[in-house]
Design an enzyme around this catalytic site. Sequence first.
Site, PDB file in Angstrom:
ATOM      1  N   LYS A  99      59.275  30.559  53.943  1.00 53.52           N
ATOM      2  CA  LYS A  99      59.381  30.303  52.506  1.00 53.52           C
ATOM      3  C   LYS A  99      59.982  31.484  51.757  1.00 53.52           C
ATOM      4  CE  LYS A  99      56.635  28.551  48.659  1.00 53.52           C
ATOM      5  NZ  LYS A  99      55.334  27.942  48.305  1.00 53.52           N
ATOM      6  N   ASP A 124      51.940  20.563  49.888  1.00 56.36           N
ATOM      7  CA  ASP A 124      51.986  21.941  49.399  1.00 56.36           C
ATOM      8  C   ASP A 124      52.556  22.775  50.544  1.00 56.36           C
ATOM      9  OD1 ASP A 124      51.533  24.566  48.699  1.00 56.36           O
ATOM     10  OD2 ASP A 124      49.354  24.378  48.539  1.00 56.36           O
ATOM     11  N   ASP A 154      47.674  31.904  40.246  1.00 57.13           N
ATOM     12  CA  ASP A 154      47.739  31.546  41.665  1.00 57.13           C
ATOM     13  C   ASP A 154      47.786  32.808  42.516  1.00 57.13           C
ATOM     14  OD1 ASP A 154      48.446  30.784  44.238  1.00 57.13           O
ATOM     15  OD2 ASP A 154      50.008  29.393  43.623  1.00 57.13           O
ATOM     16  N   GLU A 210      54.692  24.195  41.583  1.00 48.11           N
ATOM     17  CA  GLU A 210      53.304  24.381  42.016  1.00 48.11           C
ATOM     18  C   GLU A 210      52.325  24.441  40.835  1.00 48.11           C
ATOM     19  OE1 GLU A 210      53.704  27.800  44.535  1.00 48.11           O
ATOM     20  OE2 GLU A 210      54.785  26.629  46.042  1.00 48.11           O
TER      21      GLU A 210
HETATM   22  P1  ADP Z   1      49.266  30.970  50.204  1.00 43.39           P
HETATM   23  O1  ADP Z   1      49.364  30.367  48.842  1.00 43.39           O
HETATM   24  O2  ADP Z   1      49.903  32.321  50.296  1.00 43.39           O
HETATM   25  O3  ADP Z   1      49.695  30.033  51.271  1.00 43.39           O
HETATM   26  P2  ADP Z   1      46.358  30.553  50.206  1.00 43.39           P
HETATM   27  O4  ADP Z   1      46.309  30.010  48.852  1.00 43.39           O
HETATM   28  O5  ADP Z   1      46.065  29.641  51.334  1.00 43.39           O
HETATM   29  O6  ADP Z   1      47.720  31.327  50.484  1.00 43.39           O
HETATM   30  O7  ADP Z   1      45.334  31.783  50.243  1.00 43.39           O
HETATM   31  C1  ADP Z   1      45.046  32.515  51.389  1.00 43.39           C
HETATM   32  C2  ADP Z   1      44.228  33.724  51.006  1.00 43.39           C
HETATM   33  O8  ADP Z   1      42.983  33.316  50.422  1.00 43.39           O
HETATM   34  C3  ADP Z   1      43.881  34.623  52.163  1.00 43.39           C
HETATM   35  O9  ADP Z   1      44.132  35.971  51.832  1.00 43.39           O
HETATM   36  C4  ADP Z   1      42.385  34.392  52.331  1.00 43.39           C
HETATM   37  O10 ADP Z   1      41.707  35.524  52.886  1.00 43.39           O
HETATM   38  C5  ADP Z   1      41.954  34.166  50.922  1.00 43.39           C
HETATM   39  N1  ADP Z   1      40.633  33.531  50.840  1.00 43.39           N
HETATM   40  C6  ADP Z   1      40.236  32.373  51.414  1.00 43.39           C
HETATM   41  N2  ADP Z   1      38.922  32.170  51.184  1.00 43.39           N
HETATM   42  C7  ADP Z   1      38.492  33.227  50.450  1.00 43.39           C
HETATM   43  C8  ADP Z   1      37.215  33.614  49.918  1.00 43.39           C
HETATM   44  N3  ADP Z   1      36.119  32.884  50.111  1.00 43.39           N
HETATM   45  N4  ADP Z   1      37.152  34.774  49.219  1.00 43.39           N
HETATM   46  C9  ADP Z   1      38.232  35.533  49.048  1.00 43.39           C
HETATM   47  N5  ADP Z   1      39.444  35.233  49.540  1.00 43.39           N
HETATM   48  C10 ADP Z   1      39.570  34.088  50.241  1.00 43.39           C
HETATM   49 MG    MG Z   2      49.684  28.773  47.610  1.00 45.39          MG
END
Ligand code: ADP
Ligand code: MG
Length: 632
Positions: A86, A25, A207, A185
């Site tokens: 990205k 991913d 997502d 995705e």
């Molecule tokens: P991306 O797809 O952009 O790479 P992610 O799917 O890894 O991002 O998501 C990251 C986001 O998820 C961040 O904003 C992080 O603060 C949020 N996040 C992670 N854990 C929690 C949680 N327990 N509650 C709310 N938001 C969360």
């Molecule tokens: Mg993501």
Amino acid sequence: MALLQIAEPGQSAAPHQHRLAAGIDLGTTNSLVATVRSTQAETLPDMEGRHILPSVVRYSSDNVEVGEAARLAAPSDPLNTISSAKRLIGRAIGDLKSIGDELPYEFISADSAVPRIRTVAGDVTPIEVSAEILKVLGQRAVDSLGGELSGVVITVPAYFDDAQRQATKDAARLAGLHVFRLLNEPTAAAVAYGLDRGADGVHAIYDLGGGTFDVSILRLNKGVFEVMATGGDSSLGGDDFDDAVAAWLLEQAGLSADVDRGTLRHVLDRARAAKEALAGSETVEVEIDLPQGGSWHGSLSREQLDSLIDLLIRKTINTCRRVLRDAGVSADEIEDVVMVGGSTRNLRVREKVAELFGREPLVDIDPDRVVAIGAAIQADVLAGNKPGDEMLLLDVNPLSLGVETMGGLTEKIIPRNTTIPVARAQEFTTFKDGQSAMAIHVVQGERELVADCRSLARFELRGIPPMVAGAARIRVTFAVDADGLLQVEAREQTSGVSASVEVKPSYGLTDDEVMDMLQASIDHAQGDMVARRLVEETVEARRVIEALTAALATDGDELLSTEERKVVDDALGNLAAIADQSKDPKIVEAAIKQLEKDCEFYVERRMNSGIRKAMAGHRVDEFASQEDPEAK
Ligand code: ADP
Ligand code: MG
């Protein structure tokens, strides 16, 4: 159409022959790698036990850091720390005007179409930056599995276009990885939940990550996922939740909104930690170090958090409604809703999504890992580790399918490697006033000029009601069914007249011929580009000439003095001569611009005189505009 076999028939899945494969991913904020071990798909940690790799690369003069270390260094070394590869990958310099300005990097607009970023280690492209991330994840898989990978599946957003997908593949090649295939995705998330093994139906994938929001409606049709519609917001995500919470914390702590960067960073970190903690408790204690010394203590309740982010969540729900509309399905027709992205841990988000779809979303698989897990499952199948009856046959159209447009150019409607069945439509319009028929020429191949592609079929759409050039809307739909049969239909939208033809695109084409055509398109890419631009500019020049001539016939005598008329006529004659003779698209383009400049006074006068309909349904000032629906 030939079925593209991924694994040799009968290839066994005996344990000692298990071929190593991984799913990656490659995220905007974070990336992960996963693999299937003894039938279980799991994400792989680094040496410190961290599964998530921040998608950040820092270049210094003697080494490259990837992940957490790079992320932590970003504030102190913004120019050399790239965290948005990205958002940039597969985009041309010209596309970056909107995003580029927000990024702190130094872009180099060399003559190459690919943007380059200046760092202390030299200029790097988004492809190279992504390759660094992929290298780390690929190596993590090799270390953890104890052998070379036979291939990987890399996920990309469903809305990624051909260039973005190709660039992602190039990044993988640079990283020394063999890509079995790219996977959307949302499809990966659906595969992770095994929805592909269930009954045919429509699913929604929600997502919400750190910086982006995507929603996709997928239809499972005989085991193949089709993307019915996608939508989202490329600048809405958990980071915005953090901003909202940080603003509130600043206020509570009696700090102004324009504190120094260091303090702001600190408050943002605390905001994020508090937000994440509230997924598991009702209130959290927050402590902030004040810039003037000392600290502030307070607490944040879940209710307060909800009120701070409700508007942002509502935005995502509205987008879901719009995407449902685009897909032509209602919320209650959705079978399953899959939650993806760290921000879907937020309970309010889950609540609102459940409310919209009238059902509880699927949240059992860690939303950070679900995409990587689906990719790993797919990679395992493609590596040939499944018993014979589960052998995956991927059915794709091997060469792009499209139509001929003005000037002998091909317009691709279904790009090569699109999984079938698939249907895509595009609108075309008439080139001449009163045009009542349109010749549709269906072609196959990757080259820009029709002459270099394979002709599949020709048919005519007749009975188009007489209209001015550019007013008719002819929707051309390409549909390839599961057996590889192509059906092309052209339908004029107002009258409904239509014509269609059915062809078997791969008929008579051997694999070698497919390879030759692909190779030729690569060999000729540069020359084709120039040839294409020349044709495009020439067609544009003719269109401008035609429109201006028509305008002169209507009101030239009335609005122009003899001398003025001569200026316009000379400009017309000049452009016509250049369009006829020039072999250089840049010169034709410049001549069009020159004519626009020379005749500006005339256009303005027409506007002022209120003859807005002289160009029959078009605004007068449109006649010299560059943007027009594809002339046909
Ligand atoms: P991306 O797809 O952009 O790479 P992610 O799917 O890894 O991002 O998501 C990251 C986001 O998820 C961040 O904003 C992080 O603060 C949020 N996040 C992670 N854990 C929690 C949680 N327990 N509650 C709310 N938001 C969360
Ligand atoms: Mg993501």
